[in-house]
Scaffold this motif. Structure first.
Motif, PDB file in Angstrom:
ATOM      1  N   LEU A  54      -1.006  -3.972   2.339  1.00 40.04           N
ATOM      2  CA  LEU A  54      -0.288  -3.825   3.689  1.00 40.04           C
ATOM      3  C   LEU A  54       0.369  -2.424   3.775  1.00 40.04           C
ATOM      4  N   GLY A  55       0.284  -1.710   4.815  1.00 36.10           N
ATOM      5  CA  GLY A  55       0.988  -0.436   4.850  1.00 36.10           C
ATOM      6  C   GLY A  55       2.386  -0.739   5.829  1.00 36.10           C
ATOM      7  N   ARG A  56       1.859  -0.339   7.072  1.00 38.43           N
ATOM      8  CA  ARG A  56       2.899  -0.458   8.159  1.00 38.43           C
ATOM      9  C   ARG A  56       3.946  -1.571   7.873  1.00 38.43           C
ATOM     10  N   GLN A  57       3.452  -2.674   7.801  1.00 35.79           N
ATOM     11  CA  GLN A  57       4.378  -4.076   7.972  1.00 35.79           C
ATOM     12  C   GLN A  57       5.326  -3.836   6.844  1.00 35.79           C
TER      13      GLN A  57
ATOM     14  N   ALA B 253       1.024  -1.270   0.134  1.00 32.18           N
ATOM     15  CA  ALA B 253      -0.065  -0.028  -0.001  1.00 32.18           C
ATOM     16  C   ALA B 253       0.852   1.225   0.047  1.00 32.18           C
ATOM     17  N   PRO B 254       0.373   2.584  -0.574  1.00 36.03           N
ATOM     18  CA  PRO B 254       1.074   3.698  -0.409  1.00 36.03           C
ATOM     19  C   PRO B 254       1.491   4.053   1.022  1.00 36.03           C
ATOM     20  N   ALA B 255       2.487   4.298   1.221  1.00 38.95           N
ATOM     21  CA  ALA B 255       2.833   4.984   2.492  1.00 38.95           C
ATOM     22  C   ALA B 255       4.025   5.885   2.471  1.00 38.95           C
TER      23      ALA B 255
ATOM     24  N   ALA C 231      -8.573  -3.645  -0.832  1.00 43.02           N
ATOM     25  CA  ALA C 231      -8.943  -3.270   0.509  1.00 43.02           C
ATOM     26  C   ALA C 231      -7.722  -3.377   1.323  1.00 43.02           C
ATOM     27  N   ASP C 232      -7.312  -2.568   2.322  1.00 46.08           N
ATOM     28  CA  ASP C 232      -6.160  -2.444   3.464  1.00 46.08           C
ATOM     29  C   ASP C 232      -6.729  -2.082   4.647  1.00 46.08           C
ATOM     30  N   SER C 233      -6.094  -2.195   5.611  1.00 47.22           N
ATOM     31  CA  SER C 233      -5.738  -1.750   6.922  1.00 47.22           C
ATOM     32  C   SER C 233      -5.985  -2.786   7.973  1.00 47.22           C
ATOM     33  N   GLY C 234      -4.851  -3.036   8.618  1.00 40.84           N
ATOM     34  CA  GLY C 234      -5.007  -4.097   9.645  1.00 40.84           C
ATOM     35  C   GLY C 234      -4.768  -5.393   9.433  1.00 40.84           C
ATOM     36  N   VAL C 235      -4.176  -5.604   8.184  1.00 46.19           N
ATOM     37  CA  VAL C 235      -3.991  -7.028   7.411  1.00 46.19           C
ATOM     38  C   VAL C 235      -2.515  -7.302   8.301  1.00 46.19           C
TER      39      VAL C 235
ATOM     40  N   LEU D 222      -1.740   9.521  -5.283  1.00 48.18           N
ATOM     41  CA  LEU D 222      -2.035  11.009  -5.291  1.00 48.18           C
ATOM     42  C   LEU D 222      -2.928  11.619  -4.308  1.00 48.18           C
ATOM     43  N   TYR D 223      -2.682  12.905  -4.066  1.00 46.75           N
ATOM     44  CA  TYR D 223      -3.595  13.399  -3.122  1.00 46.75           C
ATOM     45  C   TYR D 223      -4.126  14.704  -3.871  1.00 46.75           C
ATOM     46  N   ALA D 224      -5.280  15.110  -3.667  1.00 44.05           N
ATOM     47  CA  ALA D 224      -5.757  16.364  -4.212  1.00 44.05           C
ATOM     48  C   ALA D 224      -5.066  17.306  -3.492  1.00 44.05           C
TER      49      ALA D 224
ATOM     50  N   LEU E 260     -10.109   4.934  -6.578  1.00 40.70           N
ATOM     51  CA  LEU E 260     -10.364   5.783  -5.439  1.00 40.70           C
ATOM     52  C   LEU E 260     -10.029   5.118  -4.139  1.00 40.70           C
ATOM     53  N   LYS E 261      -9.184   5.654  -3.430  1.00 37.66           N
ATOM     54  CA  LYS E 261      -8.776   4.676  -2.238  1.00 37.66           C
ATOM     55  C   LYS E 261      -9.470   5.577  -0.925  1.00 37.66           C
ATOM     56  N   GLY E 262      -9.980   4.851  -0.275  1.00 37.71           N
ATOM     57  CA  GLY E 262     -10.578   5.635   1.065  1.00 37.71           C
ATOM     58  C   GLY E 262     -11.837   5.468   1.324  1.00 37.71           C
TER      59      GLY E 262
ATOM     60  N   PHE F  98      -5.990   7.643  -6.102  1.00 38.91           N
ATOM     61  CA  PHE F  98      -6.380   8.961  -5.816  1.00 38.91           C
ATOM     62  C   PHE F  98      -7.102   8.761  -4.337  1.00 38.91           C
ATOM     63  N   THR F  99      -6.212   9.347  -3.357  1.00 41.15           N
ATOM     64  CA  THR F  99      -6.755   9.253  -1.961  1.00 41.15           C
ATOM     65  C   THR F  99      -7.744  10.286  -1.639  1.00 41.15           C
ATOM     66  N   ILE F 100      -8.905   9.608  -0.909  1.00 48.55           N
ATOM     67  CA  ILE F 100     -10.036  10.684  -0.944  1.00 48.55           C
ATOM     68  C   ILE F 100     -10.314  10.689   0.684  1.00 48.55           C
TER      69      ILE F 100
HETATM   70  C1  LIG Z   1       3.363   5.897   8.190  1.00 46.41           C
HETATM   71  C2  LIG Z   1       2.022   5.797   7.119  1.00 46.41           C
HETATM   72  C3  LIG Z   1       2.206   6.685   5.829  1.00 46.41           C
HETATM   73  C4  LIG Z   1       0.892   6.465   5.142  1.00 46.41           C
HETATM   74  N1  LIG Z   1       1.216   7.379   3.793  1.00 46.41           N
HETATM   75  C5  LIG Z   1       0.157   7.235   3.047  1.00 46.41           C
HETATM   76  C6  LIG Z   1       0.199   8.102   1.908  1.00 46.41           C
HETATM   77  O1  LIG Z   1       0.972   8.967   1.703  1.00 46.41           O
HETATM   78  N2  LIG Z   1      -0.962   8.028   0.987  1.00 46.41           N
HETATM   79  C7  LIG Z   1      -2.087   7.352   1.344  1.00 46.41           C
HETATM   80  O2  LIG Z   1      -2.963   7.165   0.439  1.00 46.41           O
HETATM   81  N3  LIG Z   1      -2.102   6.406   2.249  1.00 46.41           N
HETATM   82  C8  LIG Z   1      -0.933   6.638   3.183  1.00 46.41           C
HETATM   83  N4  LIG Z   1      -0.939   5.623   4.229  1.00 46.41           N
HETATM   84  C9  LIG Z   1      -2.430   4.535   4.564  1.00 46.41           C
HETATM   85  C10 LIG Z   1      -1.658   3.182   3.646  1.00 46.41           C
HETATM   86  O3  LIG Z   1      -2.061   3.528   2.379  1.00 46.41           O
HETATM   87  C11 LIG Z   1      -2.743   2.121   4.123  1.00 46.41           C
HETATM   88  O4  LIG Z   1      -3.954   2.660   4.032  1.00 46.41           O
HETATM   89  C12 LIG Z   1      -2.601   1.911   5.668  1.00 46.41           C
HETATM   90  O5  LIG Z   1      -1.156   1.747   6.159  1.00 46.41           O
HETATM   91  C13 LIG Z   1      -3.091   0.422   5.644  1.00 46.41           C
HETATM   92  O6  LIG Z   1      -3.176  -0.074   7.173  1.00 46.41           O
HETATM   93  P1  LIG Z   1      -1.782  -1.131   7.676  1.00 46.41           P
HETATM   94  O7  LIG Z   1      -0.981  -0.152   8.006  1.00 46.41           O
HETATM   95  O8  LIG Z   1      -2.622  -1.430   8.958  1.00 46.41           O
HETATM   96  O9  LIG Z   1      -1.475  -1.935   6.861  1.00 46.41           O
HETATM   97  C14 LIG Z   1       0.228   5.672   5.184  1.00 46.41           C
HETATM   98  C15 LIG Z   1       0.105   4.731   6.143  1.00 46.41           C
HETATM   99  C16 LIG Z   1       1.067   5.057   7.078  1.00 46.41           C
HETATM  100  C17 LIG Z   1       0.892   3.851   8.305  1.00 46.41           C
END
Ligand SMILES: Cc1cc2nc3c(=O)[nH]c(=O)nc-3n(C[C@H](O)[C@H](O)[C@H](O)COP(=O)(O)O)c2cc1C
Length: 388
Positions: free
Chosen positions: A322-325, A113-115, A299-303, A169-171, A241-243, A195-197
């Motif tokens: 997966l983001g944080r991991q 996932a984008p982070a 989908a993402d968040s908490g996986v 991308l963000y708006a 569309l993300k979010g 596109f993060t909404i």
């Molecule tokens: C440190 C961090 C930075 C993030 N930066 C972005 C970002 O720049 N753009 C975005 O759309 N989501 C961002 N996210 C959200 C992730 O894309 C994703 O939705 C989220 O990390 C998923 O949850 P998880 O960390 O539990 O896997 C970020 C998340 C974290 C933890």
């Protein structure tokens, strides 16, 4: 007598409450011993499960970098609920269901996932994620607030052009800047825009604020469906569309022809109290299961586990992020990110077989008992109250 019984029931209920476990005890800390030095990474071979990367990152990174990665919004209830929702629903494995041909044919139904700011964990930053994603044959979606630029990230891809990246991308209030990013993403070979909404404003993140760290994106943007329509005139790339967190918004996204929808609550990092992806996807399914066929839903968040991935797939989700991991695993560089990908692939293969599933792309929703989420959704939240 009646009140005594009520009291006894309350006491039993209270003692059944369990504390929230951000880092499930995988035995890693005991294995390493109390003298394991702060600031050191455990050997990668000792990382046996994805939650082990939590300890590794917490022990190795400086407090401010770790807090930026780890923080959730406000009371972190959504962050907790994202993890716990998966454990509330249990499998109904189908035993004696020949699954021997599964393992070798599994595609990997997950992605990075984008982070923002991968460089906080490793100097090579996002380039490690690009390389490991290519080696593991999974999708990577770089964030616009990456440590490296769009062009630097693209330059890491193999020259044969076979690696697919999407660009997040963000708006921004300034559409010229958005146009510029869209053009750069296209020129760099991105195949889609994510596109993060769900981040129209900054958010309340105490852990990170303590170190003076705000969101990478702190613009308050005018996010509207009209803007989404306008973006289609600004690029030929598909715009995902993300979010998305409600059934209503899935319908709206469908009606404006969104090529894919990315269900997410930003890992609990934006709006505390937003539902987990499992709850959202279940609601979408119950409102109309064909929504998962009408458009691709990610989908993402908490996986954190293979079973988390499979539970989302059983509702019709195409791929899970997966983001944080991945940010944590990047502390080890390419080897760490590759290790995470291999761990998750291995878990998915084993879990699929153990649940008696013959085809990971056709998991029946009935393989999971959804009752705890549909009939008593608050029970788990009560169970989750405690130290974190
Ligand atoms: C440190 C961090 C930075 C993030 N930066 C972005 C970002 O720049 N753009 C975005 O759309 N989501 C961002 N996210 C959200 C992730 O894309 C994703 O939705 C989220 O990390 C998923 O949850 P998880 O960390 O539990 O896997 C970020 C998340 C974290 C933890």
């Amino acid at each position: 007598m009646h009140s005594l019984i009520t009291l006894a029931t309350l006491i039993v209920a209270a003692s059944a409450a369990r504390p929230f476990l951000n880092e499930p005890n995988t035995g890693l800390e005991e294995y390493l011993g109390a003298g394991f030095p702060v600031g050191k990474l455990p050997n990668l071979t000792d990382i046996r499960g994805i939650p082990d990367f939590d300890f590794a990152a917490r022990n190795y990174l400086n407090a401010s970098s770790y807090s930026f990665y780890r923080t959730g919004a406000a009371g972190e209830w959504s962050y907790r609920n994202n993890l716990e929702a998966f454990s509330r629903v249990r499998w109904r494995p189908q035993v004696l269901n020949d699954v021997h041909s599964l393992a070798s044919t599994l595609p990997a139904p997950f992605f990075i996932a984008p982070a923002a700011r991968a460089g906080l964990a490793n100097d090579a930053a996002e380039s490690n994620l690009v390389k490991a994603a290519y080696a593991g044959d999974i999708l990577y979606i770089p964030a616009i607030y990456a440590t490296l630029s769009i062009e630097q990230i693209a330059a890491v891809k193999p020259v044969n052009g076979s690696q697919i990246l999407f660009q997040q991308l963000y708006a921004a209030a300034n559409l010229t800047a958005v146009q510029n990013s869209l053009d750069r993403a296209k020129a760099a070979g991105s195949k889609a825009i994510v596109f993060t909404i769900d981040a129209p404003a900054t958010s309340t993140r105490h852990r990170a604020a303590r170190y003076g760290l705000g969101n990478a994106n702190s613009d308050t943007a005018t996010l509207t469906w009209a803007l989404y329509a306008q973006l289609h005139n600004m690029t030929s790339l598909p715009i995902i569309l993300k979010g998305t967190t409600t059934v209503d918004d899935v319908h709206k996204a469908n009606s404006v022809g969104a090529p894919a929808i990315y269900v997410s609550n930003y890992g609990g990092g934006q709006l505390d109290g937003s539902p987990s992806p499992l709850e959202i996807c279940l609601e979408i399914y119950e409102s109309d299961p064909t929504l998962f066929q009408k458009t691709e839903i990610y989908a993402d968040s908490g996986v954190r586990y293979g079973t988390d991935v499979l539970k989302l797939l059983s509702l019709g989700v195409r791929a899970v992020g997966l983001g944080r991991q991945f940010l944590y695993a990047n502390a080890y560089g390419v080897a760490g990110v590759t290790h995470l990908i291999e761990l998750l692939k291995t878990e998915i293969a084993a879990d699929t077989a153990n649940a008696g599933i013959q085809d990971v792309r056709k998991i029946q929703k009935e393989r999971v008992n959804w009752n705890p989420l549909t009939t008593n959704g608050f029970r788990g939240e009560k169970e989750g109250v405690g130290a974190g």
